[in-house]
Scaffold this motif. Structure first.
Motif, PDB file in Angstrom:
ATOM      1  N   ALA A 200       0.833  -1.206   0.000  1.00  0.00           N
ATOM      2  CA  ALA A 200       0.000   0.000   0.000  1.00  0.00           C
ATOM      3  C   ALA A 200       0.870   1.259   0.000  1.00  0.00           C
ATOM      4  O   ALA A 200       0.560   2.245  -0.684  1.00  0.00           O
ATOM      5  CB  ALA A 200      -0.926  -0.013   1.220  1.00  0.00           C
ATOM      6  N   GLN A 201       1.956   1.221   0.764  1.00  0.00           N
ATOM      7  CA  GLN A 201       2.875   2.370   0.796  1.00  0.00           C
ATOM      8  C   GLN A 201       3.508   2.601  -0.565  1.00  0.00           C
ATOM      9  O   GLN A 201       3.631   3.745  -1.024  1.00  0.00           O
ATOM     10  CB  GLN A 201       3.962   2.129   1.851  1.00  0.00           C
ATOM     11  CG  GLN A 201       3.455   2.168   3.284  1.00  0.00           C
ATOM     12  CD  GLN A 201       4.515   1.709   4.282  1.00  0.00           C
ATOM     13  OE1 GLN A 201       5.605   1.285   3.893  1.00  0.00           O
ATOM     14  NE2 GLN A 201       4.198   1.786   5.556  1.00  0.00           N
ATOM     15  N   LEU A 202       3.925   1.529  -1.224  1.00  0.00           N
ATOM     16  CA  LEU A 202       4.521   1.644  -2.556  1.00  0.00           C
ATOM     17  C   LEU A 202       3.540   2.237  -3.552  1.00  0.00           C
ATOM     18  O   LEU A 202       3.898   3.090  -4.373  1.00  0.00           O
ATOM     19  CB  LEU A 202       4.997   0.272  -3.049  1.00  0.00           C
ATOM     20  CG  LEU A 202       6.283  -0.274  -2.449  1.00  0.00           C
ATOM     21  CD1 LEU A 202       6.505  -1.696  -2.915  1.00  0.00           C
ATOM     22  CD2 LEU A 202       7.467   0.600  -2.833  1.00  0.00           C
ATOM     23  N   LYS A 203       2.301   1.792  -3.487  1.00  0.00           N
ATOM     24  CA  LYS A 203       1.268   2.293  -4.394  1.00  0.00           C
ATOM     25  C   LYS A 203       1.060   3.796  -4.188  1.00  0.00           C
ATOM     26  O   LYS A 203       0.998   4.564  -5.149  1.00  0.00           O
ATOM     27  CB  LYS A 203      -0.042   1.542  -4.166  1.00  0.00           C
ATOM     28  CG  LYS A 203      -1.164   1.892  -5.137  1.00  0.00           C
ATOM     29  CD  LYS A 203      -2.340   0.951  -4.927  1.00  0.00           C
ATOM     30  CE  LYS A 203      -3.436   1.213  -5.955  1.00  0.00           C
ATOM     31  NZ  LYS A 203      -4.089   2.525  -5.774  1.00  0.00           N
ATOM     32  N   LYS A 204       0.988   4.193  -2.915  1.00  0.00           N
ATOM     33  CA  LYS A 204       0.808   5.612  -2.608  1.00  0.00           C
ATOM     34  C   LYS A 204       2.004   6.428  -3.080  1.00  0.00           C
ATOM     35  O   LYS A 204       1.853   7.510  -3.657  1.00  0.00           O
ATOM     36  CB  LYS A 204       0.605   5.794  -1.099  1.00  0.00           C
ATOM     37  CG  LYS A 204       0.413   7.241  -0.687  1.00  0.00           C
ATOM     38  CD  LYS A 204       0.220   7.370   0.820  1.00  0.00           C
ATOM     39  CE  LYS A 204       0.071   8.829   1.226  1.00  0.00           C
ATOM     40  NZ  LYS A 204      -0.079   8.972   2.702  1.00  0.00           N
ATOM     41  N   ARG A 205       3.196   5.896  -2.859  1.00  0.00           N
ATOM     42  CA  ARG A 205       4.402   6.609  -3.284  1.00  0.00           C
ATOM     43  C   ARG A 205       4.416   6.809  -4.795  1.00  0.00           C
ATOM     44  O   ARG A 205       4.702   7.899  -5.299  1.00  0.00           O
ATOM     45  CB  ARG A 205       5.665   5.842  -2.862  1.00  0.00           C
ATOM     46  CG  ARG A 205       6.965   6.536  -3.231  1.00  0.00           C
ATOM     47  CD  ARG A 205       8.148   5.616  -3.107  1.00  0.00           C
ATOM     48  NE  ARG A 205       8.113   4.539  -4.089  1.00  0.00           N
ATOM     49  CZ  ARG A 205       9.077   3.617  -4.222  1.00  0.00           C
ATOM     50  NH1 ARG A 205      10.119   3.639  -3.418  1.00  0.00           N
ATOM     51  NH2 ARG A 205       8.977   2.682  -5.134  1.00  0.00           N
ATOM     52  N   ASP A 206       4.124   5.737  -5.538  1.00  0.00           N
ATOM     53  CA  ASP A 206       4.165   5.817  -6.998  1.00  0.00           C
ATOM     54  C   ASP A 206       3.111   6.768  -7.547  1.00  0.00           C
ATOM     55  O   ASP A 206       3.277   7.329  -8.635  1.00  0.00           O
ATOM     56  CB  ASP A 206       3.991   4.427  -7.610  1.00  0.00           C
ATOM     57  CG  ASP A 206       5.200   3.531  -7.346  1.00  0.00           C
ATOM     58  OD1 ASP A 206       6.262   4.062  -6.971  1.00  0.00           O
ATOM     59  OD2 ASP A 206       5.070   2.300  -7.507  1.00  0.00           O
ATOM     60  N   GLU A 207       2.022   6.946  -6.794  1.00  0.00           N
ATOM     61  CA  GLU A 207       0.971   7.861  -7.232  1.00  0.00           C
ATOM     62  C   GLU A 207       1.305   9.321  -6.955  1.00  0.00           C
ATOM     63  O   GLU A 207       0.768  10.219  -7.609  1.00  0.00           O
ATOM     64  CB  GLU A 207      -0.353   7.513  -6.531  1.00  0.00           C
ATOM     65  CG  GLU A 207      -0.977   6.205  -7.009  1.00  0.00           C
ATOM     66  CD  GLU A 207      -2.148   5.789  -6.144  1.00  0.00           C
ATOM     67  OE1 GLU A 207      -2.358   6.424  -5.078  1.00  0.00           O
ATOM     68  OE2 GLU A 207      -2.848   4.827  -6.519  1.00  0.00           O
ATOM     69  N   THR A 208       2.204   9.564  -5.985  1.00  0.00           N
ATOM     70  CA  THR A 208       2.445  10.946  -5.542  1.00  0.00           C
ATOM     71  C   THR A 208       3.866  11.440  -5.765  1.00  0.00           C
ATOM     72  O   THR A 208       4.113  12.645  -5.646  1.00  0.00           O
ATOM     73  CB  THR A 208       2.126  11.082  -4.040  1.00  0.00           C
ATOM     74  OG1 THR A 208       2.947  10.159  -3.296  1.00  0.00           O
ATOM     75  CG2 THR A 208       0.658  10.790  -3.768  1.00  0.00           C
ATOM     76  N   GLN A 209       4.797  10.536  -6.083  1.00  0.00           N
ATOM     77  CA  GLN A 209       6.197  10.936  -6.239  1.00  0.00           C
ATOM     78  C   GLN A 209       6.745  10.496  -7.597  1.00  0.00           C
ATOM     79  O   GLN A 209       6.326   9.470  -8.137  1.00  0.00           O
ATOM     80  CB  GLN A 209       7.051  10.333  -5.111  1.00  0.00           C
ATOM     81  CG  GLN A 209       6.666  10.823  -3.731  1.00  0.00           C
ATOM     82  CD  GLN A 209       7.510  10.190  -2.640  1.00  0.00           C
ATOM     83  OE1 GLN A 209       8.529   9.548  -2.903  1.00  0.00           O
ATOM     84  NE2 GLN A 209       7.109  10.382  -1.392  1.00  0.00           N
TER      85      GLN A 209
END
Length: 310
Positions: A200-209
């Motif tokens: 979930a953290q990776l998904k959020k990171r890829d969406e915002t960074q």
């Protein structure tokens, strides 16, 4: 005391080694010497014999680093294969400084230990300890047990949290000392839960960074470094990306450098940037933010070495 090339080593030693290819931003001039020790014994023996007047700069994977175009005088020590092991015993994780943060998080999760905050942090454990890395409200300081290091004189020492004086995005380490490994005490959780959290953290990171661009992670620290309790915390309202955007510097360019359009606190090499382009743009951003908000942004990316000769 000896010059680097007069010391018998088991690792590798290179003169006038270009460093650009060893940093995530792909910029920088040469090091006078690049030493890659085979193991801790090799490192300690080298430092104990090295002329005390020759400066030493420890380098990890170069994920949070601008090497200036004139390069680095002295010896750059790059920690490699002899320093990337990960050992788990009960609730502790001991990792060599060259072990990637993401790999340490995954191996800990396999053992039911929660170091998930490390999963999305670029770089290796040495830099994570040195910078008290953290995200999602967790920091190295929260799980740190001890670290091993070699002093500039070649002596081995064990460092406590008190020795390192953890602060927001920084620690205290004497000049020329080289971290070799660190031990963390981690809370337990179900491995499946931990791996799901990291996904979930990776998904959020890829969406915002801008994870596919050539960056060095966050460029500037968030403006309000410490909470009132003295605990390092970046969950406060003031965010570096927001004050940069409010200053009109999202997407700003200088040469091949750009403040990333997707995330304005990511300094980016769009292709062909020099270290001078990148650092210069960063300073332009700091000036504009100060003019518009009165806030003085502090660099999170470490800048080392000398500018190119004019």
């Amino acid at each position: 005391m000896a010059r680097p090339d007069q010391i018998e080593i088991r690792g590798s030693l290179m003169a006038d080694k270009e460093l650009a290819g060893l940093t995530w931003l792909r910029v920088g001039g040469p090091a006078d010497w690049l030493f890659m020790p085979a193991d801790v014994d090799d490192l300690a023996a080298f430092l104990s014999q090295l002329d005390a007047d020759i400066p030493v700069f420890p380098m990890g994977v170069g994920s949070n680093l601008i090497v200036r175009d004139g390069g680095i005088r002295g010896v750059v020590i790059r920690m490699g294969r002899g320093f990337n092991g990960v050992e788990i015993e009960k609730d502790t994780v001991t990792a060599g400084v060259a072990a990637l943060d993401a790999q340490v998080a995954k191996k800990a999760a396999d053992a039911g230990l929660d170091l998930t905050f490390l999963r999305t942090i670029p770089g290796a454990i040495g830099g994570a300890v040195r910078m008290n890395a953290g995200c999602y409200g967790s920091y190295i300081a929260d799980v740190f047990e001890k670290a091993e290091a070699v002093t500039r004189a070649g002596e081995r020492v064990t460092l406590t949290a008190q020795d390192l004086q953890f602060q927001y995005r920084q620690t205290e380490l004497p000049e020329g000392w080289v971290l070799t490994q660190a031990t963390f005490r981690a809370p337990s959780d179900d491995p499946a839960n931990l791996h799901a959290r990291m996904e979930a953290q990776l998904k959020k990171r890829d969406e915002t960074q801008p994870t596919k661009d050539r960056t060095a992670g966050s460029t500037f620290r968030n403006p309000a470094g410490f909470s009132s309790t003295g605990r390092a915390d970046d969950s406060h309202e003031l965010k570096a990306w927001k004050v940069i955007e409010d200053a009109g510097m999202r997407g700003a360019t200088r040469g091949g450098a750009q403040m990333n359009v997707m995330h304005s606190n990511f300094l980016t090499n769009t292709g062909g940037a020099t270290a001078e382009d990148l650092e210069g743009l960063g300073e332009e951003v700091r000036k504009k933010v100060y003019e518009t908000s009165g806030l003085q942004l502090q660099w999170e990316i470490k800048r080392v070495g000398e500018p190119a000769a004019k």
